[in-house]
Enzyme design. Structure first.
Site, mmCIF file in Angstrom:
data_model
loop_
_atom_site.group_PDB
_atom_site.id
_atom_site.type_symbol
_atom_site.label_atom_id
_atom_site.label_comp_id
_atom_site.label_asym_id
_atom_site.label_seq_id
_atom_site.Cartn_x
_atom_site.Cartn_y
_atom_site.Cartn_z
ATOM 1 N N SER A 1 23.739 1.593 107.781
ATOM 2 C CA SER A 1 25.005 1.412 107.066
ATOM 3 C C SER A 1 25.488 -0.033 107.049
ATOM 4 O O SER A 1 26.379 -0.384 106.281
ATOM 5 C CB SER A 1 26.100 2.304 107.668
ATOM 6 O OG SER A 1 26.430 1.882 108.975
ATOM 7 N N LYS B 1 31.450 -1.231 111.400
ATOM 8 C CA LYS B 1 31.712 -1.340 109.968
ATOM 9 C C LYS B 1 32.574 -2.578 109.732
ATOM 10 O O LYS B 1 33.211 -3.101 110.657
ATOM 11 C CB LYS B 1 32.479 -0.111 109.442
ATOM 12 C CG LYS B 1 31.742 1.209 109.548
ATOM 13 C CD LYS B 1 30.583 1.302 108.580
ATOM 14 C CE LYS B 1 29.961 2.695 108.597
ATOM 15 N NZ LYS B 1 29.305 2.996 109.890
#
Length: 218
Positions: free
Chosen positions: A128, A166
């Site tokens: 990710s 993230k």
């Protein structure tokens, strides 16, 4: 003023404590402590160890032999070009780093640790964030509990579970976690605390560097 006296004063002032408080805490007289902080007398080894324990640092740091304040970080070689930094496979919210089993250590350039002396390594799992953090690398996390640099990669916990990394966008009443991946199926996710049942985001720290394990390959 030598390293030990300068760092004694710096650490005491950072802790916002008086000389009398330090002396009482480690069990010596105020006069003796003043002599040590002012460089009038050498610091005995037992006092040096007590001061290092008090400030959660190493005696080497107090003596100016290393620049790594965090006692969990230690030189990995005699020339100190690299230091061994704690490595964690996962981190849970609300649990001190020292209480979580770690997966050993890994060397990080000393010049990086000079800027981020309390940082630790967290293993990256998944794709990710693969534009900047390849799967399997070790991200260096500088601890913080808030987002000071918006949209920068951070390690966070979602609802108290294992850490994820993230890009984090801080909202008025929540957070947006944004992947940085070559895979378009990874989508940003908004955590709006105005909506009932929204999972809680806990900030662990900002990603400041990454290294590759010795067995890593393309």
């Amino acid at each position: 003023m030598d390293y030990s006296t300068r760092r004694l004063k710096e650490l005491r002032e950072e802790a916002d404590k008086s000389q009398q408080w330090v002396a009482d805490t480690i069990g010596i007289s105020d006069t003796a402590y003043q002599n040590y902080e002012h460089g009038k007398r050498d610091i005995p080894s037992n006092v040096l160890e007590a001061l290092a324990e008090l400030y959660d640092t190493s005696t080497d740091y107090l003596l100016g032999l290393v620049n790594y304040k965090n006692k969990r970080v230690s030189p990995s070689s005699s020339d100190s070009l690299f230091v061994d930094v704690p490595l964690y496979g996962s981190i849970a919210a609300g649990k001190p780093i020292e209480m979580i089993e770690r997966d050993g250590t890994h060397p990080v350039p000393a010049s990086v640790m000079d800027e981020h002396s309390n940082a630790f390594l967290l293993k990256v799992v998944g794709q990710s964030m693969n534009r900047i953090l390849p799967d399997g690398c070790y991200a260096l996390i500088d601890p913080c509990d808030d987002i000071e640099r918006d949209n920068q990669p951070h390690a966070v916990c979602v609802n108290g579970y294992d850490a994820t990394i993230k890009r984090v966008h801080k909202l008025d009443n929540g957070f947006e976690l944004v992947p940085d991946s070559t895979d378009p199926t990874f989508k940003p996710k908004v955590y709006d605390y105005g909506e009932e049942g929204t999972e809680e985001i806990t900030v662990i720290g900002r990603v400041v560097y990454h290294v590759l394990p010795f067995d890593w390959s393309y």
